[in-house]
Motif scaffolding. Structure first.
Motif, short mmCIF file in Angstrom:
data_model
loop_
_atom_site.label_atom_id
_atom_site.label_comp_id
_atom_site.label_asym_id
_atom_site.label_seq_id
_atom_site.Cartn_x
_atom_site.Cartn_y
_atom_site.Cartn_z
N ALA A 138 -41.12 9.52 -3.63
CA ALA A 138 -40.93 10.50 -4.70
C ALA A 138 -40.31 11.80 -4.16
CB ALA A 138 -42.27 10.78 -5.38
N LEU A 139 -40.80 12.25 -3.00
CA LEU A 139 -40.24 13.47 -2.40
C LEU A 139 -38.80 13.26 -1.96
CD1 LEU A 139 -43.36 14.62 -0.35
CD2 LEU A 139 -42.34 15.82 -2.31
N TRP A 140 -38.49 12.07 -1.45
CA TRP A 140 -37.11 11.74 -1.09
C TRP A 140 -36.21 11.85 -2.32
CZ3 TRP A 140 -33.61 10.26 2.62
CH2 TRP A 140 -32.50 9.56 2.19
N THR A 141 -36.68 11.32 -3.45
CA THR A 141 -35.91 11.35 -4.70
C THR A 141 -35.68 12.79 -5.16
OG1 THR A 141 -36.80 9.19 -5.34
CG2 THR A 141 -35.87 10.54 -7.09
N LEU A 142 -36.64 13.66 -4.91
CA LEU A 142 -36.53 15.06 -5.33
C LEU A 142 -35.80 15.94 -4.31
CD1 LEU A 142 -40.20 15.47 -6.60
CD2 LEU A 142 -38.16 15.70 -8.03
N LYS A 143 -35.47 15.37 -3.15
CA LYS A 143 -35.00 16.15 -2.00
C LYS A 143 -33.85 17.11 -2.34
CE LYS A 143 -32.78 13.63 0.95
NZ LYS A 143 -31.35 14.00 0.69
N ASP A 144 -32.78 16.62 -2.92
CA ASP A 144 -31.61 17.47 -3.18
C ASP A 144 -31.92 18.58 -4.17
OD1 ASP A 144 -30.12 15.98 -1.41
OD2 ASP A 144 -29.24 14.69 -2.94
N THR A 145 -32.73 18.26 -5.18
CA THR A 145 -33.09 19.28 -6.17
C THR A 145 -34.01 20.33 -5.55
OG1 THR A 145 -32.99 17.54 -7.86
CG2 THR A 145 -33.99 19.62 -8.50
N LEU A 146 -34.90 19.91 -4.66
CA LEU A 146 -35.77 20.86 -3.96
C LEU A 146 -34.95 21.83 -3.11
CD1 LEU A 146 -38.59 18.39 -2.79
CD2 LEU A 146 -38.87 20.28 -4.40
N ARG A 147 -33.95 21.32 -2.43
CA ARG A 147 -33.15 22.16 -1.53
C ARG A 147 -32.39 23.25 -2.27
NH1 ARG A 147 -29.10 18.79 1.45
NH2 ARG A 147 -28.78 20.70 2.64
N THR A 148 -32.07 23.02 -3.54
CA THR A 148 -31.31 24.02 -4.31
C THR A 148 -32.20 24.85 -5.22
OG1 THR A 148 -30.86 22.35 -6.02
CG2 THR A 148 -29.23 22.58 -4.26
N SER A 149 -33.53 24.69 -5.08
CA SER A 149 -34.47 25.43 -5.93
C SER A 149 -34.48 26.91 -5.57
CB SER A 149 -35.87 24.84 -5.77
OG SER A 149 -36.82 25.66 -6.43
N ASN A 150 -34.82 27.74 -6.55
CA ASN A 150 -34.99 29.18 -6.31
C ASN A 150 -36.37 29.52 -5.77
OD1 ASN A 150 -32.39 29.85 -7.23
ND2 ASN A 150 -33.08 29.80 -9.37
N ILE A 151 -37.28 28.54 -5.79
CA ILE A 151 -38.64 28.76 -5.29
C ILE A 151 -38.67 28.42 -3.81
CG2 ILE A 151 -41.06 28.03 -5.49
CD1 ILE A 151 -40.54 27.52 -8.46
N ILE B 261 -45.22 8.87 -11.24
CA ILE B 261 -44.46 10.11 -11.03
C ILE B 261 -43.11 9.79 -10.40
CG2 ILE B 261 -44.39 12.23 -9.66
CD1 ILE B 261 -47.47 12.37 -10.08
N TRP B 262 -43.10 8.91 -9.41
CA TRP B 262 -41.84 8.54 -8.76
C TRP B 262 -40.87 7.94 -9.77
CZ3 TRP B 262 -41.49 4.62 -4.06
CH2 TRP B 262 -40.20 4.70 -3.51
N ALA B 263 -41.36 7.03 -10.61
CA ALA B 263 -40.48 6.39 -11.61
C ALA B 263 -39.88 7.42 -12.55
CB ALA B 263 -41.27 5.35 -12.40
N LEU B 264 -40.66 8.43 -12.93
CA LEU B 264 -40.16 9.45 -13.86
C LEU B 264 -39.18 10.42 -13.18
CD1 LEU B 264 -43.55 10.26 -15.63
CD2 LEU B 264 -41.56 9.19 -16.72
N CYS B 265 -39.33 10.61 -11.88
CA CYS B 265 -38.55 11.64 -11.18
C CYS B 265 -37.14 11.21 -10.79
CB CYS B 265 -39.30 12.13 -9.95
SG CYS B 265 -40.62 13.29 -10.34
N PHE B 266 -36.72 10.01 -11.11
CA PHE B 266 -35.32 9.65 -10.87
C PHE B 266 -34.39 10.36 -11.85
CE2 PHE B 266 -37.18 6.07 -8.54
CZ PHE B 266 -36.35 6.03 -7.44
N ASP B 267 -34.92 10.78 -12.97
CA ASP B 267 -34.12 11.46 -13.98
C ASP B 267 -33.83 12.89 -13.53
OD1 ASP B 267 -33.37 11.37 -17.13
OD2 ASP B 267 -34.16 13.35 -16.60
N LYS B 268 -32.58 13.31 -13.61
CA LYS B 268 -32.18 14.62 -13.10
C LYS B 268 -32.80 15.77 -13.88
CE LYS B 268 -29.67 12.75 -9.96
NZ LYS B 268 -30.14 12.76 -8.56
#
Length: 498
Positions: A183-196, A139-146
């Motif tokens: 994996a959560l670190w990699t998702l951090k910026d996208t999580l912060r701008t989520s509508n959820i 999952i971590w390897a796949l989540c580097f993609d924007k």
């Protein structure tokens, strides 16, 4: 035949043998079996190629979607069985092959479209600790993609991938915990701008933990400074970003840099858990980052998180080549591919390369005035521009190039950081509007996010030669009219922001 494939597959999983296999043209030979009428031969070939091919060759995998579907089907069937195995393939073996395929960015979208993320979550929730670890690593390897990040945070929280990562982050296994945090670190910026809301709270919590870590370290640095009567060592160091296999050589390099009078940050214990915050601070406080290139470095999610953060923060990067014959590609090629590098692979005498590296560091760090107390500054070379010179440490000699003349003197077109940050935040609609406006929608289909456009803008300034090479090789732009439209579209962003 099965035994031969087992041996070949095992050899292909060893990074030190990949260059040898490639030199023997195993890639061409192996890919012929992707269309074998026997499913087992197809999967053997796929698993072997996963460890051999580079980014430029991933069209081979995308052209063999039936083999990838077979792999995921065996994973899906194996998850339902008590033995966690289907037709000779264990769930863990299937997930490991998915992870190896995902190490090349060009394979990621295909894997996600075929449902790899959901299968990895299911395997992680129902399997052993070893399967859980493989699940989270994949999952971590796949989540580097924007685009994958956007897909992940578009899911409902309950039952989603982020919820899974948050749940298993509490695992007693240090390795699983490390991979979850990564994996959560990699998702951090996208999580912060989520509508959820749940995602936004998780992203903000990750950001707050980083800020608290920084504040704690700053207080510690003030205390150390006051106690020692000297200046703080919290800033201005040289950071060594490396993969574990090269540690012994890099300890020697580190010691020589310290003898030369510079402060060095080098992680000696493998990073995991909260030490990602320590890594972030190490990057932010670095005057220069030594990026130690090898196949293992490129394939390590820890190293990728570190390297991309350094690039995002605009740190001066000096690549060190640690593996003979290795040529960076994919994300590492974007960051290091056209920069001056120093070869510590054993091809050249250590002292020669060490001397060259120290001279380069003197140029970069002269203005920082960040030597250890009592060190006498011995440099007289003026500080170099922060624009990266587009030249390799051992450039090929061309008959039509006079000695001492660079073939890469290119006028630099400035682009503001505000423009870069704005483009990085483009939504899919913003990107499509820009592509349609410039007639690029069908001619440059591989350009799929604002993040990638921002990277092209940066490369066009820092590394013009590498920019054009990437456009040709990675975006597959071969037509001069298409390239012209793309270049002038980027030019318009630079000057007008649109």
């Amino acid at each position: 035949m099965k035994l031969c494939w087992m041996v070949l597959h095992n050899i292909s999983m060893t990074d030190g043998t990949v260059a040898r296999l490639r030199s023997l043209d195993f890639t061409t030979t192996t890919q012929l079996y992707l269309t074998s009428p026997k499913e087992d031969r197809q999967l053997d070939a796929l698993a072997t190629l996963a460890g051999i091919i580079n980014e430029a060759e991933c069209d081979v995998i995308n052209a063999a979607q039936s083999s990838v579907k077979q792999l995921l089907r065996r994973l899906q069937k194996g998850i339902k069985l008590s033995l966690r195995r289907y037709k000779g393939w264990s769930c863990r073996e299937c997930a490991f092959t998915v992870r190896k395929l995902a190490q090349n960015d060009a394979n990621v979208h295909l894997l996600v479209e075929l449902g790899a993320l959901e299968l990895l979550v299911e395997m992680g929730r129902t399997g052993s600790e070893a399967e859980l670890y493989e699940s989270v690593q994949g999952i971590w390897a796949l989540c580097f993609d924007k685009l994958v990040q956007q897909k992940v945070v578009a899911q409902e929280y309950e039952g989603g991938i982020v919820r899974f990562l948050c749940d298993v982050k509490q695992s007693a296994s240090a390795q699983v915990k490390q991979a979850c945090n990564g994996a959560l670190w990699t998702l951090k910026d996208t999580l912060r701008t989520s509508n959820i809301q749940q995602y936004k709270e998780i992203g903000n919590k990750l950001e707050c933990s980083i800020e608290k870590e920084k504040e704690s370290e700053q207080e510690d640095a003030k205390f150390r400074k006051k106690k020692s009567g000297g200046k703080s060592r919290g800033r201005g160091h040289v950071m060594v970003s490396y993969q574990w296999a090269n540690q012994q050589m890099l300890k020697e390099i580190r010691d020589r840099i310290k003898q030369h009078g510079y402060k060095v940050w080098m992680d000696i214990d493998e990073m995991g858990g909260s030490t990602l915050q320590a890594m972030a601070e190490a990057v932010e406080n670095a005057e220069v980052v030594l990026m130690c290139m090898s196949a293992k470095y490129k394939h390590s999610p820890n190293c990728r998180a570190e390297a991309e953060y350094a690039f995002q923060k605009g740190k001066r990067i000096i690549p060190l080549k640690m593996e003979k014959g290795y040529v960076p590609d994919g994300w590492l090629g974007f960051i290091c591919g056209a920069k001056l590098f120093y070869d510590f692979s054993g091809k050249y005498p250590f002292e020669d390369k060490m001397g060259g590296l120290l001279k380069e560091m003197d140029k970069v760090l002269q203005a920082s005035n960040d030597r250890d107390p009592g060190h006498t500054d011995h440099t007289t070379t003026p500080v170099i521009s922060t624009v990266v010179p587009v030249v390799h440490a051992e450039p090929p000699r061309r008959n039509d190039t006079p000695d001492g003349v660079s073939m890469t003197t290119v006028a630099k077109v400035p682009v503001s950081m505000a423009t870069i940050q704005a483009v990085r935040k483009w939504s899919p609609d913003d990107l499509n509007q820009w592509r349609n406006k410039n007639n690029l929608a069908s001619s440059v289909p591989k350009l799929k996010s604002g993040e990638e456009v921002a990277l092209l803008l940066t490369m066009r300034v820092e590394s013009p030669d590498f920019f054009y090479r990437c456009v040709q090789d990675m975006l597959n732009v071969k037509d001069i009219s298409v390239m012209a439209r793309l270049v002038w579209a980027l030019h318009d962003i630079t000057h007008t922001g649109t």
